[in-house]
Design a protein around this motif. Structure first.
Motif: not given
Length: 335
Positions: A274-290
């Protein structure tokens, strides 16, 4: 039951094709029947979006895994596990169409956990729990169902986690074995769904999909451990980011005196999205950690509690850093 390599490849391809097609059909149905997720003050989306697309994913997975690994017919254990997945998907589908009381959903989720016991009952846990292991497995199943549901709040996040978890299982499993066939069917089904769910999503999983995926995540990890190729800790390591997000959020809300049953959007992934980061980047970030936790598990397949503790500390540190950056860079956009 082992399967031949060409059949394993077909299992994945079928999962992709069938999922993409079935999710498209569910999208048509949802639009015509008004099965729509409307934005609220607790939502992370702003456009009314069809939901229930997880039905297409689950049906595609079932067909793909049946064709790929069920040539001799499903075993009694597999049939009982499938019943558990079906029950959770069914109550989720009803919930997507108008709501099912939380207590009734909990009963169904518990029954699903019991349905898995014939498969997971002999799988050892990190601690010697004895008879309590049965309770632990049921609790783990119910927890997984609800964690996946909690984290299914932004475009592509859970589908991506499903892809990475299934891909990890396929790499860690015995080649052409039952667990690998299961994993590749799940991988294909999640890929097919993500084609519709990537940001901006055209359809959401809905409770029918998030709940059933929670059961399948438990089942996939248990199949790996049963093969003896990885430990319990290693089998579920790729899911650490979403489980840790849910656990920390739950603890934070309990400490602040909030009613835990009330809707909210205080998960880290929600505040980031919900910040300027946006959905796609958050999904990618969580994916990188996984990917990081999954690779660690592949490198240390017999990981125990010390490795788990180390991974939790590392992931928690990443989350804390993200929260600090979020608080200092964009406080105005936070809920």
């Amino acid at each position: 039951m082992a399967v031949e390599e060409p059949v394993v490849i077909l299992t994945f391809a079928l999962g992709v094709a069938l999922s993409a097609a079935f999710v498209g059909l569910v999208l048509w149905y949802a639009r015509h029947r008004g099965v729509i997720a409307h934005p609220t003050e607790r939502s992370s989306h702003v456009v009314p979006t069809p939901t229930g697309g997880g039905l297409g994913l689950i049906v595609a997975f079932g067909i793909a895994v049946w064709i790929g690994t069920g040539a001799a017919g499903p075993s009694d254990d597999a049939s009982l596990a499938a019943l558990g997945v079906f029950l959770v998907a069914a109550v989720g589908w009803l919930d997507d169409h108008g709501g099912v009381p939380a207590r009734q959903r909990l009963v169904v989720h518990t029954i699903a956990g019991l349905c898995l016991l014939s498969i997971v009952g002999d799988v050892s846990l990190p601690l010697p729990l004895g008879p309590l292991a049965i309770v632990a497995w049921v609790f783990w199943t119910v927890s997984a169902i609800n964690v996946v549901n909690f984290l299914d709040g932004i475009d592509g996040l859970i589908a991506t986690q499903g892809i990475l978890f299934a891909g990890f299982c396929a790499l860690a499993a015995t080649p052409s074995g039952e667990a690998q066939g299961f994993a590749l069917a799940l991988l294909g089904a999640c890929v097919g769904f993500l084609l519709w769910n990537w940001s901006p999503a055209r359809i959401f999983l809905g409770d029918v999909g998030s709940g059933a995926l929670g059961v399948l995540f438990v089942l996939g990890g248990a199949l790996l451990v049963a093969e003896g190729r990885v430990s319990f800790v290693a089998a579920f390591a790729p899911l650490i980011p979403i489980f840790l997000d849910a656990a920390v959020t739950l603890a934070r809300r309990a400490r602040s005196g909030e009613r835990l049953g009330e809707p909210h959007r205080s998960h880290l992934y929600q505040r980031l999205a919900n910040s300027p980061i946006g959905h796609a980047r958050v999904t990618i970030a969580y994916g990188i950690v996984s990917v990081g936790t999954g690779v660690s598990a592949l490198l240390v397949p017999n990981a125990g509690l010390p490795v788990l503790a180390a991974l939790l500390i590392i992931v928690a540190a990443i989350g804390s850093w993200a929260e600090r950056r979020l608080a200092t860079s964009s406080p105005a956009v936070l809920p």
